[in-house]
Scaffold this motif. Sequence first.
Motif, PDB file in Angstrom:
ATOM      1  N   GLY A  52      38.835  36.206  45.650  1.00 43.84           N
ATOM      2  CA  GLY A  52      38.236  34.987  45.112  1.00 43.84           C
ATOM      3  C   GLY A  52      37.867  35.038  43.642  1.00 43.84           C
ATOM      4  O   GLY A  52      37.341  34.075  43.099  1.00 43.84           O
ATOM      5  N   VAL A  53      38.142  36.137  42.960  1.00 42.88           N
ATOM      6  CA  VAL A  53      37.760  36.301  41.559  1.00 42.88           C
ATOM      7  C   VAL A  53      38.450  35.278  40.654  1.00 42.88           C
ATOM      8  O   VAL A  53      37.873  34.803  39.685  1.00 42.88           O
ATOM      9  CB  VAL A  53      38.051  37.755  41.093  1.00 42.88           C
ATOM     10  N   CYS A  54      39.691  34.911  40.968  1.00 46.41           N
ATOM     11  CA  CYS A  54      40.461  34.028  40.084  1.00 46.41           C
ATOM     12  C   CYS A  54      40.337  32.546  40.459  1.00 46.41           C
ATOM     13  O   CYS A  54      41.193  31.744  40.096  1.00 46.41           O
ATOM     14  CB  CYS A  54      41.934  34.442  40.075  1.00 46.41           C
ATOM     15  N   LYS A  55      39.250  32.165  41.109  1.00 49.75           N
ATOM     16  CA  LYS A  55      39.078  30.766  41.526  1.00 49.75           C
ATOM     17  C   LYS A  55      38.935  29.868  40.300  1.00 49.75           C
ATOM     18  O   LYS A  55      38.171  30.159  39.383  1.00 49.75           O
ATOM     19  CB  LYS A  55      37.853  30.631  42.425  1.00 49.75           C
ATOM     20  N   VAL A  56      39.717  28.797  40.302  1.00 51.49           N
ATOM     21  CA  VAL A  56      39.714  27.847  39.194  1.00 51.49           C
ATOM     22  C   VAL A  56      39.618  26.424  39.730  1.00 51.49           C
ATOM     23  O   VAL A  56      39.897  26.167  40.898  1.00 51.49           O
ATOM     24  CB  VAL A  56      40.992  27.987  38.322  1.00 51.49           C
ATOM     25  N   GLN A  57      39.223  25.525  38.849  1.00 47.91           N
ATOM     26  CA  GLN A  57      39.226  24.092  39.139  1.00 47.91           C
ATOM     27  C   GLN A  57      40.347  23.499  38.312  1.00 47.91           C
ATOM     28  O   GLN A  57      40.306  23.556  37.075  1.00 47.91           O
ATOM     29  CB  GLN A  57      37.896  23.457  38.734  1.00 47.91           C
ATOM     30  N   VAL A  58      41.374  22.962  38.970  1.00 49.00           N
ATOM     31  CA  VAL A  58      42.447  22.291  38.242  1.00 49.00           C
ATOM     32  C   VAL A  58      41.935  20.895  37.906  1.00 49.00           C
ATOM     33  O   VAL A  58      41.616  20.103  38.794  1.00 49.00           O
ATOM     34  CB  VAL A  58      43.749  22.233  39.072  1.00 49.00           C
ATOM     35  N   THR A  59      41.810  20.603  36.610  1.00 47.62           N
ATOM     36  CA  THR A  59      41.264  19.329  36.171  1.00 47.62           C
ATOM     37  C   THR A  59      42.360  18.334  35.823  1.00 47.62           C
ATOM     38  O   THR A  59      42.108  17.140  35.715  1.00 47.62           O
ATOM     39  CB  THR A  59      40.331  19.517  34.951  1.00 47.62           C
ATOM     40  N   GLU A  60      43.577  18.851  35.621  1.00 45.40           N
ATOM     41  CA  GLU A  60      44.695  17.986  35.278  1.00 45.40           C
ATOM     42  C   GLU A  60      45.979  18.711  35.644  1.00 45.40           C
ATOM     43  O   GLU A  60      46.090  19.921  35.459  1.00 45.40           O
ATOM     44  CB  GLU A  60      44.661  17.722  33.772  1.00 45.40           C
TER      45      GLU A  60
END
Length: 114
Positions: free
Chosen positions: A45-53
């Motif tokens: 889970g370290v590389c969890k990101v929120q894709v905003t676009e």
Amino acid sequence: MVRYDILIEDTGETYRCAETRSLLEGMEALGRKGIPVGCRNGGCGVCKVQVTEGSYVARVMSREHVSEEDEREGRVLACRVRPTSDVHLTVIGKMKKSVVRGVETAGAPTSHST
């Protein structure tokens, strides 16, 4: 091979990522930094990101780190998604502080006590 522009909003870093690589693999292949790197297989889970676009194709992700709601809202593991368009993202994983701290200290003036 199609490549897309990836923007890490936290740092302003951009890189090109081939459609055949995960967002994390693309960043690492170019020697870039910005998304924290852990196990590279979706288990930490370290590389969890929120894709905003942008859009992407996702592989199976551990529900321990990404809930169904997270996935619907674009909160994904960078090691488990491949871009299908240009992507903008922000880091939201466990190591976010180290990414943001690096940017804040890089631009901050240094002071020396005598």
